[in-house]
Motif scaffolding. Structure first.
Motif, PDB file in Angstrom:
ATOM      1  N   MET A  74       9.383  59.769  31.780  1.00 35.50           N
ATOM      2  CA  MET A  74       9.023  58.556  32.596  1.00 35.50           C
ATOM      3  C   MET A  74      10.318  57.386  32.355  1.00 35.50           C
ATOM      4  O   MET A  74      10.396  56.956  33.514  1.00 35.50           O
ATOM      5  CB  MET A  74       7.768  57.809  31.663  1.00 35.50           C
ATOM      6  N   ARG A  75      10.842  57.518  31.434  1.00 36.43           N
ATOM      7  CA  ARG A  75      12.323  56.642  31.319  1.00 36.43           C
ATOM      8  C   ARG A  75      13.271  57.071  32.294  1.00 36.43           C
ATOM      9  O   ARG A  75      13.698  56.321  33.137  1.00 36.43           O
ATOM     10  CB  ARG A  75      12.525  56.655  29.931  1.00 36.43           C
ATOM     11  N   PRO A  76      13.690  58.121  32.493  1.00 33.37           N
ATOM     12  CA  PRO A  76      14.660  58.824  33.391  1.00 33.37           C
ATOM     13  C   PRO A  76      13.999  58.337  34.744  1.00 33.37           C
ATOM     14  O   PRO A  76      14.947  57.717  35.733  1.00 33.37           O
ATOM     15  CB  PRO A  76      14.460  60.134  33.376  1.00 33.37           C
TER      16      PRO A  76
ATOM     17  N   LEU B 136      15.123  51.810  39.343  1.00 33.34           N
ATOM     18  CA  LEU B 136      15.864  50.534  39.024  1.00 33.34           C
ATOM     19  C   LEU B 136      17.306  50.631  39.592  1.00 33.34           C
ATOM     20  O   LEU B 136      17.879  49.712  40.311  1.00 33.34           O
ATOM     21  CB  LEU B 136      15.879  50.131  37.310  1.00 33.34           C
ATOM     22  N   ALA B 137      17.905  51.918  39.037  1.00 31.53           N
ATOM     23  CA  ALA B 137      19.394  52.071  39.719  1.00 31.53           C
ATOM     24  C   ALA B 137      19.381  52.097  41.365  1.00 31.53           C
ATOM     25  O   ALA B 137      20.188  51.355  41.997  1.00 31.53           O
ATOM     26  CB  ALA B 137      20.033  53.277  39.046  1.00 31.53           C
TER      27      ALA B 137
ATOM     28  N   LEU C 108      11.635  61.002  41.417  1.00 31.39           N
ATOM     29  CA  LEU C 108      10.739  59.652  41.106  1.00 31.39           C
ATOM     30  C   LEU C 108       9.222  60.126  41.212  1.00 31.39           C
ATOM     31  O   LEU C 108       8.403  59.467  40.827  1.00 31.39           O
ATOM     32  CB  LEU C 108      10.976  58.615  42.018  1.00 31.39           C
ATOM     33  N   LEU C 109       9.103  61.249  41.686  1.00 32.09           N
ATOM     34  CA  LEU C 109       7.459  61.807  41.590  1.00 32.09           C
ATOM     35  C   LEU C 109       7.021  62.667  40.430  1.00 32.09           C
ATOM     36  O   LEU C 109       8.122  63.482  40.132  1.00 32.09           O
ATOM     37  CB  LEU C 109       7.539  62.681  43.139  1.00 32.09           C
ATOM     38  N   GLU C 110       6.054  62.677  39.977  1.00 40.19           N
ATOM     39  CA  GLU C 110       5.356  63.383  39.250  1.00 40.19           C
ATOM     40  C   GLU C 110       4.640  64.538  39.984  1.00 40.19           C
ATOM     41  O   GLU C 110       4.114  64.435  40.881  1.00 40.19           O
ATOM     42  CB  GLU C 110       4.413  62.639  38.340  1.00 40.19           C
TER      43      GLU C 110
END
Length: 783
Positions: free
Chosen positions: A1-3, A9-10, A386-388
């Motif tokens: 989740m954090r990556p 955000l980047a 960004l996708l799960e």
């Protein structure tokens, strides 16, 4: 989740930085000349210059109505006084007695004897001065005394007023209560010349706002109304209407897209993530244009964002292929060869606009290519991370399975080449034989200005004797002096046209600035100071004027006797600079003098006069149509090159004549049918139809590539069908709304692409989809 959060955000931070940088660097332009081809003939060069900064393009025509004539006259004076303080306004004319005095600044006052025609047939002798002094005594006893008295010591012959009257617009309207009124006497009229070009909507909006604010103060609660027409007023109206429709269409379209997206994926998270490639595309396009060109035309920006809408398809294809058991990165890798082929082909098509010779289309090419590449690369390498992994698979949707079964049962028309040939021939026949002109050459047909407003502009133009916007006389010479002398030789013929009723009036630089030869001839007729004093003393005998009252007059004449002739450069910073520089084009290769024509009634008589005097009668309508034809030829050449390069790109990707045919045939038929439908409904094609056909071709190629490469696995074909359905529905919604616009340009884009989307989807579905028993391309069935 954090990556994933850190990457998101980047990405957002990078977009914000790019947006801030582009916002600081980018300058928006409204100059329509950016979308004109490079002129090839002197007439075309003059047309381009006149469109941008010609005297006719900078005129605003005003009328005040709805109150008593005396009140309207007061408001006219107050409005004119306020506007003369505006640095964006070059000239305000309303017929007031002192309105033209501002054109002669103090430092040029001694030149009045060199500029006025009085000395062409008079001399400053005792008889003439006596006659003038007697007239001034009568003036001092009249209501004009307050105007005449300050001028009298330096100008007893009132040459200043002679010049002010001579510099009024040709065929000026009648005066009532000291200002201009229409023939019915119910409207006060004003003429405003702006410093900015008429087709610079930003600068014109500033002037229009200033006029409305000044009128509101001048009118108070009198109930009077302001009517304003002219190219500048129309450009502001066009900009306002376009912005209003863009907001309305954008709001409805955005709501529709959100609903479509929700119906397709049932996920707010995917909706939000899908915006990132689009934002990346838009900012990449803006940044690329800002870096290469420094500025951007407003049409490029608006049209570019429309074209970037193609990029919305990229995340949609990715989302439609997501499913459990396969990572988003692997899915993106699987669809990438097909996606890349479509992206590269579309980019190649737009790169061909670099050979069009039109700066605006070059900007459009850079904007689109940079945007599409950025959207595709971000969809391939950033968005999947960004996708799960999604447990849902659109291929399991009952409605999609039922639809897929029905589509599989459809016949394949490509097995019947005679049917396809008949369809193509029918489309070609309709396109070629439909009644009406095939191409639209009239630039005025692209304006959304209502007919009533254009009619009002024509009425005010006739009342004010404003220059005709279609015809213009031009004389060439080696330098400005030669051009002014040619104008002076032409003046008797122009006056004869006025007398014969062929024109109501005319205007040229020579009305404001005589040639140096004429100024020297007048200078030679000025008496020496001693001779002038002797004549003045004789004229003063028996009058109540003091003997020394006219020493300023003697001093000015002495200055005028030895002053060098007034030149174009000497007018810099004065109100005379604008009219003279607009009518006298002094360039390194020579000078061109222009003559504007007011109340033109007989173009043939003017053309005959011009032919016998070395002048050229320019018909801007005819010239603009020739320019548009040349413009269209270059764009068609670019499109032909695009078609060849596009076919080569698809061949390089597929390497099979049969497969290449399956991909290109739907697109080719769609282009032909789109043109046939437009022509069948009586629509004449313009540049925006042509550029929109490129967009429709890019969409069709994308649909055909995905259908063709879906393979024989049922689930893969259903996922492909789902993605293309969503893409086509979203695009059809956006461009369908544009097709309902009242703005001709937006309507042309929306209609063309809307037809193209529907036709491309249907034909790609029928002609390009793979047989159920054909194996898919390696990695794509799994995708």
């Amino acid at each position: 989740m954090r990556p994933r959060l850190a990457l998101a955000l980047a990405w957002l931070a990078l977009l914000a930085l790019a947006g801030a940088w582009a916002g600081q660097r980018l300058q928006l332009s409204g100059d329509l000349r950016a979308f004109m081809p490079e002129p090839r003939t002197p007439e075309q060069r003059l047309l381009i210059d006149e469109l941008g900064d010609g005297p006719g393009s900078r005129l605003l025509l005003l009328s005040l109505s709805g109150a008593a004539p005396e009140a309207l006259a007061r408001q006219s004076r107050a409005l004119a006084t306020a506007l003369r303080q505006d640095r964006h306004v070059d000239l305000v004319a309303n017929g007031a007695d002192d309105a033209g005095l501002e054109a002669i600044p103090e430092r040029l006052r001694p030149y009045r004897y060199l500029l006025s025609p009085t000395l062409d047939d008079q001399v400053l002798d005792a008889d003439f001065l006596r006659e003038q002094l007697q007239a001034r005594l009568q003036d001092l006893g009249s209501p004009a005394a307050s105007l005449v008295e300050p001028l009298l010591p330096a100008d007893p012959t009132l040459e200043t007023l002679v010049l002010a009257e001579a510099w009024e617009p040709a065929a000026a309207p009648q005066r009532r209560h000291g200002v201009w009124f229409d023939r019915a006497g119910s409207e006060a009229l004003l003429l405003v010349r702006t410093g900015a070009a008429g087709f610079d909507p930003g600068a014109q909006a500033t002037v229009v706002t200033s006029i409305r604010e000044a009128f509101a103060v001048a009118a108070g609660d009198s109930g009077s109304a302001l009517t304003m027409t002219g190219p500048g007023a129309f450009s502001v109206e066009i900009g306002s209407r376009t912005a209003g429709e863009a907001v309305r269409i954008g709001a409805i379209g955005s709501l529709g897209l959100v609903l479509l997206f929700w119906f397709a994926y049932r996920s707010g998270r995917l909706l939000l993530l899908g915006v990132l490639p689009l934002a990346t595309a838009a900012l990449a396009g803006v940044a690329a244009v800002a870096l290469l060109f420094g500025g951007m035309h407003g049409i490029t920006l608006a049209f570019g964002f429309t074209l970037i809408g193609v990029a919305q398809d990229y995340p949609v294809h990715l989302f439609s292929h997501l499913r459990g058991g396969r990572s988003p990165v692997a899915v993106a890798r699987g669809i990438w060869p097909t996606l890349l082929t479509g992206v590269v082909s579309t980019c190649i098509a737009y790169l061909t606009f670099f050979v069009s010779g039109v700066d605006g289309l070059r900007q459009l090419a850079v904007f689109t290519v940079a945007g599409l590449l950025a959207a595709a690369l971000s969809t391939r390498f950033l968005l999947p991370r960004l996708l799960e992994p999604d447990r849902r698979d659109v291929a399991t949707s009952p409605w999609l399975r039922r639809l897929g079964t029905r589509i599989d049962a459809l016949p394949r028309p490509r097995a019947a080449p005679a049917l396809l040939a008949a369809l193509a021939l029918a489309g070609a026949a309709v396109a070629a034989l439909a009644p009406g002109d095939f191409w639209q050459n009239d630039l005025s047909r692209l304006t959304p200005v209502p007919e009533a407003a254009l009619a009002e502009d024509g009425r005010l133009r006739r009342e004010l004797g404003a220059p005709d916007v279609r015809y213009l006389l031009a004389l060439g010479a080696g330098d400005a002096e030669g051009a002014l002398q040619a104008l002076e030789r032409l003046q008797p013929a122009l006056d004869a046209l006025v007398a014969d009723g062929a024109i109501a009036g005319w205007d040229s630089a020579a009305r404001y600035l005589p040639s140096a030869a004429t100024q020297r001839a007048r200078q030679a007729r000025l008496p020496a100071p001693d001779a002038l004093r002797a004549a003045l003393d004789e004229a003063l005998a028996g009058t109540p004027f003091r003997p020394d009252a006219f020493e300023p007059f003697v001093a000015d004449v002495a200055i005028a006797r030895h002053a060098p002739p007034l030149r174009l450069g000497d007018l810099a910073g004065t109100p005379l600079e604008a009219p003279v520089s607009g009518l006298l084009l002094d360039m390194a290769e020579g000078a061109t003098a222009l003559v504007t024509l007011g109340g033109l009634r007989d173009p043939d008589a003017v053309a005959a006069m011009a032919a016998g005097s070395g002048a050229r009668l320019l018909d801007f309508k005819e010239t603009s149509e020739a320019l548009v034809a040349a413009w269209r030829g270059r764009v068609l050449g670019a499109l032909a090159l695009a078609a060849v390069l596009l076919a080569l790109t698809v061949w390089a990707a597929l390497r099979s004549p049969r497969r290449v045919g399956r991909v290109l045939l739907p697109m080719a038929l769609t282009l032909l049918l789109t043109v046939a439908l437009l022509r069948g409904f009586g629509i004449e094609l313009n540049l925006f139809h042509l550029v929109s056909l490129v967009l429709a071709a890019g969409l069709g190629l994308d649909y055909a590539l995905f259908f063709e490469r879906a393979g024989g696995v049922a689930e893969a074909r259903l996922r492909t069908l789902h993605g293309i359905l969503v893409c086509a529905a979203m695009t059809a919604l956006v461009f369908g709304l544009l097709a309902l616009s009242s703005i001709p340009v937006l309507r042309a884009i929306g209609t063309t692409v809307g037809i193209g989307v529907v036709a491309n989807f249907v034909l790609a579905l029928l002609l390009a989809r793979s047989p159920a028993d054909r194996p898919g391309i390696a990695g794509e069935d799994a995708a």
